[in-house]
Design a protein around this motif. Structure first.
Motif, short mmCIF file in Angstrom:
data_model
loop_
_atom_site.label_atom_id
_atom_site.label_comp_id
_atom_site.label_asym_id
_atom_site.label_seq_id
_atom_site.Cartn_x
_atom_site.Cartn_y
_atom_site.Cartn_z
N LYS A 1 0.81 -1.22 0.00
CA LYS A 1 0.00 0.00 0.00
C LYS A 1 0.84 1.27 0.00
CE LYS A 1 -3.40 -0.05 3.04
NZ LYS A 1 -4.14 -0.41 4.28
N THR A 2 2.08 1.16 0.48
CA THR A 2 2.91 2.36 0.54
C THR A 2 3.34 2.85 -0.84
OG1 THR A 2 5.00 1.14 0.75
CG2 THR A 2 3.82 1.67 2.78
N THR B 1 1.62 4.04 -3.12
CA THR B 1 0.90 5.27 -3.46
C THR B 1 1.61 6.50 -2.87
OG1 THR B 1 -0.53 4.96 -1.52
CG2 THR B 1 -1.31 4.09 -3.61
N THR B 2 2.02 6.36 -1.60
CA THR B 2 2.72 7.48 -0.95
C THR B 2 4.11 7.67 -1.53
OG1 THR B 2 1.50 7.06 1.10
CG2 THR B 2 3.47 8.42 1.27
N ARG C 1 3.66 9.45 -4.89
CA ARG C 1 3.35 10.89 -4.71
C ARG C 1 4.58 11.66 -4.27
NH1 ARG C 1 0.58 13.09 -0.26
NH2 ARG C 1 2.10 11.88 0.94
N TYR D 1 -1.13 8.95 -5.88
CA TYR D 1 -1.48 8.84 -4.46
C TYR D 1 -2.88 8.27 -4.24
CZ TYR D 1 -1.74 10.23 0.47
OH TYR D 1 -1.86 10.23 1.84
N SER D 2 -3.82 8.55 -5.13
CA SER D 2 -5.23 8.27 -4.82
C SER D 2 -5.90 7.27 -5.75
CB SER D 2 -6.03 9.58 -4.84
OG SER D 2 -5.54 10.50 -3.90
N GLU E 1 -7.93 4.57 -4.03
CA GLU E 1 -9.11 4.92 -3.22
C GLU E 1 -10.35 4.36 -3.89
OE1 GLU E 1 -8.81 6.19 -0.36
OE2 GLU E 1 -7.12 7.60 -0.28
N TYR F 1 -7.41 2.95 -0.11
CA TYR F 1 -6.26 3.52 0.60
C TYR F 1 -5.56 4.50 -0.35
CZ TYR F 1 -3.39 0.14 -2.06
OH TYR F 1 -2.78 -0.59 -3.06
N PRO F 2 -4.69 5.38 0.19
CA PRO F 2 -4.09 5.38 1.52
C PRO F 2 -4.88 6.14 2.59
CG PRO F 2 -3.03 7.03 0.15
CD PRO F 2 -4.01 6.32 -0.74
N GLU F 3 -5.85 6.98 2.22
CA GLU F 3 -6.53 7.80 3.21
C GLU F 3 -7.97 7.38 3.47
OE1 GLU F 3 -6.27 11.97 2.61
OE2 GLU F 3 -4.09 12.00 2.39
N LEU G 1 -10.46 7.87 1.40
CA LEU G 1 -11.34 8.90 0.87
C LEU G 1 -12.56 8.25 0.22
CD1 LEU G 1 -8.71 11.23 -0.88
CD2 LEU G 1 -9.68 11.46 1.43
#
Length: 393
Positions: A247-248, A250-251, A254, A279-280, A283, A290-292, A294
């Motif tokens: 999952k990391t 995406t971060t 970004r 990053y998104s 989602e 993920y990651p947030e 949203l």
């Protein structure tokens, strides 16, 4: 001292007058320094001025039968071929109002008859020098515009190659992804173009923004360069700890783009989209991604478009952890994700152009016949309800 704007050969003058004596007088005055063409009426003047070898300057009488000098000038001004030929009125009409009419029509000067030869020669010379300077500047501007266009094309080409090279860093980590970045790039563009008239999306999906989306799409998985091979290339299901590491990406993606933007020292539109997508794009519409985590329209539109494109391509492509699914099954899986995994309106747009996705997939196919055969076998053996979304999350 010589003038830096001297003509390389004698300039050509066109003298227009309905009186033969006046034509003879002007020809005798000018032909020592210039090539002189003569016209006895307005119609002939236009034929010469708008022909293959236009004059550098026109000396034009006003009072002529059938077509006066004012009308000749109007027609010259209306034609791109004659618009920039300087015209000096040479006339017995010497009232201030007559002079103003001529200058308003576009004449560069106004000489009254009877002429003073020295004045005529001086004004002709001055206006030819002004024309030469103007032509020089126009040529320079045209050259500079061509150079700017050329340099812009070169910068865009370098930019595109750089993006592809950066994206390929991630793709080379997995030798089974083939033309994935090229396919997803075209999926996103096709979907964005189809959805551009939609009321929800029209404000953002302008032609220039769609082009930026197209440029940025290949960077969606750039963060995978930071994922260890033991996880990225694992043929089986990831365990919870491995999934957290996966999952990391995406971060990582970004942050890599943010770093590149900081190095450039300026914000670039396509990199802004690249950050959103990297990053998104994992989602989900219902907030379970993920990651947030949203949900809904809190997910950037660019990432919602890429989510559909990325999952479709993952479904139809072979991976180390899955075989390929056929187009029809991929479409049904995306349809089933409408309102949960994906933006409902974007899914509707995808369904409307699903055949276009299939054509893109075929155009940029990886060329593995075994993959196609395996896909058909799966279509026969596994019903839709037993097929999980195959994109590695």
């Amino acid at each position: 001292m010589s003038n830096p704007l001297d003509f390389t050969e004698k300039p050509t003058l066109l003298v227009v007058d309905d009186t033969p004596d006046n034509l003879s007088l002007m020809s005798g005055l000018l032909r020592g320094d210039y090539k002189v063409k003569l016209a006895h009426n307005g119609e002939r003047a236009l034929q010469i001025a708008l022909g293959d070898a236009p004059p550098d300057l026109i000396l034009l009488d006003i009072m002529m039968p059938e077509m006066d000098g004012y009308e000749v000038l109007r027609r010259l001004q209306a034609d791109p071929r004659g618009r920039y030929i300087p015209v000096i009125f040479l006339t017995a009409m010497n009232a201030a109002e007559d002079e103003k009419i001529g200058l308003d029509l576009g004449a560069v000067d106004y000489i009254s008859k009877p002429i003073n030869p020295a004045i005529v020669l001086a004004r002709v010379h001055n206006h030819l020098q002004l024309k030469l300077a103007r032509d020089f500047l126009q040529n320079q501007n045209a050259f500079l515009e061509q150079e700017v266009a050329k340099r812009t094309r070169e910068v865009v080409a370098i930019q595109d190659v750089t993006i592809r090279a950066m994206a390929s860093l991630a793709e080379t980590r997995d030798n089974e992804t083939g033309n994935h970045i090229r396919r997803t790039q075209h999926y996103v563009k096709a979907l964005a173009e189809h959805l551009a008239p939609h009321p929800r999306f029209s404000a953002e999906l302008s032609p220039s923004n769609i082009e930026s989306l197209f440029k940025s799409a290949p960077l969606h998985d750039i963060g995978k360069v930071g994922i260890p091979d033991r996880i990225l290339l694992k043929p089986g299901k990831l365990d919870p700890d491995e999934f957290e590491i996966m999952k990391t990406h995406t971060t990582l993606g970004r942050d890599a783009i943010v770093h590149a933007e900081l190095e450039l020292g300026q914000s670039i539109p396509f990199l802004s989209y690249a950050k959103e997508i990297a990053y998104s794009h994992q989602e989900k519409w219902d907030g379970s991604g993920y990651p947030e985590g949203l949900s809904g329209e809190a997910i950037p539109l660019s990432a919602r478009l890429m989510a559909v494109a990325d999952v479709y391509d993952a479904l139809i492509s072979r991976r180390v952890y899955k075989p390929a699914f056929p187009h029809e099954k991929a479409v049904e899986i995306i349809r089933a994700g409408r309102g949960s995994h994906f933006d409902p309106d974007i899914v509707d747009g995808f369904l409307a152009i699903a055949e276009r996705f299939q054509r893109i997939a075929l155009q940029y196919a990886d060329g593995d016949a075994a993959v196609a055969a395996e896909a058909e076998r799966l279509a026969r053996e596994f019903p839709l309800e037993h097929v999980a979304v195959a994109a590695r999350n």
